[in-house]
Enzyme design. Structure first.
Site, PDB file in Angstrom:
ATOM      1  N   GLY A   1      16.692 -34.307 -36.984  1.00 30.18           N
ATOM      2  CA  GLY A   1      18.001 -33.772 -37.486  1.00 30.18           C
ATOM      3  C   GLY A   1      18.452 -34.318 -38.681  1.00 30.18           C
ATOM      4  N   HIS A   2      19.694 -33.540 -38.912  1.00 28.57           N
ATOM      5  CA  HIS A   2      20.202 -33.942 -40.248  1.00 28.57           C
ATOM      6  C   HIS A   2      20.644 -35.451 -40.615  1.00 28.57           C
ATOM      7  CE1 HIS A   2      24.216 -32.082 -38.867  1.00 28.57           C
ATOM      8  NE2 HIS A   2      23.695 -33.014 -38.034  1.00 28.57           N
TER       9      HIS A   2
END
Lengths: 321, 321, 321
Positions: free
Chosen positions: A222-223
């Site tokens: 994920g970011h």
């Protein structure tokens, strides 16, 4: 074909046997034939050694005697590492690394920077502002999105997506308002990323993958995640946004790490286990429901839904007794 | 459009009704209209039969009477299988299979071998030494890497990656040394592989997928895995390296199998279950934490972390009593 | 660069500070510098506010006083939503949305319909009969298969596959007979779909994704699933065939939903939890084995396989006492 003498000349190790013997390939102990080279890295499998028909076996000094009793051997301090290097030798013979280049079918933005020694395979996409370092190879159908940076000597397998938007939305009366993902992805040197794995761009700051990290297929990162150097992540794992994973960790297949957590260096998470709190102490962590015959599982699962009550009943019995 | 007479002429079965009746499509019992054909394979849903507005219903001999009470019917020994064949008839009418061919946008190495009756869709990559068998279809954006072999009549959906490197590294002072993956992937006949699924090439020997195997989307198959014939694997499952799965098995969605394990023929693993030991007895196996309201789960999960101690407390009570 | 005055002119909110102050970017409170804008949406992090070096901070009315004590602030009712809109403003400045268009490398069937304001990125595939709505963006390497419909203002990230065949086979003497998937996929407006996510076409009827749904990376959505409006699904989740998910739900990362189940509106499923029965009551549901040090897990997992027996032992003790 390689001769045993060529192998030790390239990789070191002590050859007991004919330097001129021709090796046609590598194979596991149990299936190797007289023209194949094999290795024994785990002393538990020593029994297979005597029975093996391999032309030559790579062994540790401790097993030298047992190996020589059956035939030729290369003695090396770490036979598994030696074997890894033989595979590299083999690969280099079979398919010499190209001098880099961009396949005609790839779509590389004029405002991307691809090192001349990097290889961009067929049907890859490299967007504007992206940077691909020296000796890095993008196999077929890889996307490296805007402004993402890949270091030197990386290997990205088919279908990898670097720099898609992180999953960021602000709630607005039950609906979702897009948070544009303004960061990018920065990947260090000597990183390998498996087929169809996705590493999202950061929301504000960048997502970071440090040097020497190895990621298997179909992994979701994920970011704003940070993955510390030389950490390895097995297939189908999912790392939620802003998690920070230390160096020298291993994350098992299909494991998960919730968002915003921190894992110290040298944390090992078993396959299928979900990390729900930060882990600040190195060690080995697991959370998996043990598999069983379905009928037994059904009974135990039903009891599990009453476990808290059972605990209270035991407490009551203890008070009485 | 097909007429009922055409259907039974092609597929057999006993038609009770007008051979000339026009059928415009297939639909489930509850939504089918008078110009649609439906089927009843599960006797539990017999109540829906009477209420259905379907123009004709495929039923088993046992339900013939009930079906005829409401209208036209095709009686077949296995209505679900019959329905499958009607879908094939329908598909063949709507989109006649092409005579094979390679889309202009695909990148096929001159040293790959593609059977003239195979179809290579848009933006696929077929590397040198790969072989694609008769009648096999690669939909769009499929990669078949070097030396991998796909049998006859296979169907590979978009984004599939066959033959990326297995995840193999030898540790070297906490870092990872690449083990080149010198094997390939061999896939039998009549295999279907879902979108974005990955099957890795073997380290030394090949990864094997036998005839008739069906694999859903986003499945990870590690290096040197063997999947026995007619086994089906549902979406998001992960099979770690060197696992050997028997024939006629089913692996549920998001299930996992650890490396180097063996599963006998006819083993059925539930969704979300992780196989941690070899399973040598056919049967149905499960390991899933039962879902519950979050508050109840929290209590039971907390108790679970003390379960071993609870067992000791029960033992102590038993000794006392 | 944006000036604070430009921001409030575009987005509203009450500026306390210099309209002309130049903002070079957005950053989290702890790392923002004097030329950056930050936000405080969670009052728990109020301590970070005083220490922040941010040039300006977006805060709620309740925190106005605390914010002004340290410097410039924009006061907005929902600072997180306001921040989302600033990211949009920023993105629009940096990369003005194109006027649509089809990249030269994309393969779009002449019998597909792409709205002139839609953008089809490099190496995408749009098959015959597919429809792409106004303002929708397909980033690179997206496949939209035959007859699938994508609404307006959708965003599909790289590697997405819409409309591969659902996983449907009828058993025939242990083997599998293909059920052709004759339905398609219909996706509403304002839907975002993450990288390498797959949404399968329906068997007879269509798979449905309603307006405003947000789906993360590497998610599997089976045939004939329905996802209600404004539901969000995190990475690596798997939704089996014919599941019907309500509106305003959230499905956690790597969660699963078995086939043919129904979830009411406003059901929230935790990460890693498998839904095995329909959930008709809104709420928060979880089923995860708690992670622990491996040695402790081993003991508790072994006890769990005897849990049903333990319950019987407690019952026996209760009878005696």
């Amino acid at each position: 074909m390689l001769r045993l003498g060529d192998i030790v000349d390239s990789l070191g190790g002590q050859l007991h046997g004919d330097r001129g013997a021709a090796i046609e390939g590598l194979a596991p102990l149990e299936s190797a034939g007289p023209s194949q080279l094999s290795f024994l890295s785990n002393p538990r499998y020593q029994q297979q050694l005597a029975a093996s028909r391999a032309g030559c076996v790579i062994v540790s000094p401790a097993l030298q005697e047992a190996a020589l009793a059956r035939g030729a051997a290369i003695v090396a301090d770490d036979p598994y590492l030696y074997y890894a290097r033989v595979t590299q030798l083999w690969k280099a013979r079979r398919a010499p690394a190209g001098a880099g280049g961009i396949h005609a079918s790839a779509v590389v933005d004029p405002a991307a920077h691809v090192d001349p020694t990097a290889t961009i395979g067929p049907l890859c996409v490299v967007e504007r502002g992206a940077r691909i370092g020296a000796g890095t190879v993008l196999k077929s159908r890889v996307t490296v999105a805007e402004d993402c940076i890949i270091g030197a000597r990386c290997l990205l397998h088919p279908g990898v997506v670097i720099g898609a938007d992180g999953f960021g939305f602000a709630p607005r009366q039950g609906e979702w308002e897009k948070i544009e993902q303004l960061g990018a992805v920065r990947i260090g040197d000597d990183v390998e990323i498996g087929a169809n794995t996705c590493i999202d761009r950061g929301a504000l700051a960048d997502t970071l993958v440090e040097d020497g990290v190895k990621i298997d297929n179909l992994v979701q990162v994920g970011h704003n995640v940070r993955i510390g150097r030389h950490t390895a992540i097995a297939g189908c794992a999912g790392i939620a946004g802003s998690a920070s994973i230390g160096a020298y960790c291993t994350i098992g297949g299909s494991a998960g790490i919730l968002g915003h957590l921190t894992l110290a260096d040298r944390v090992h998470v078993s396959s299928f286990s979900l990390v729900t709190r930060s882990i600040l102490k190195p060690g080995h962590y697991t959370g998996v429901f043990p598999i069983d015959e379905n009928a037994a599982w059904e009974k135990n699962a039903a009891s599990l839904k009453q476990l808290h009550a059972l605990r209270d009943r035991v407490r009551a019995l203890e008070k009485k007794s």
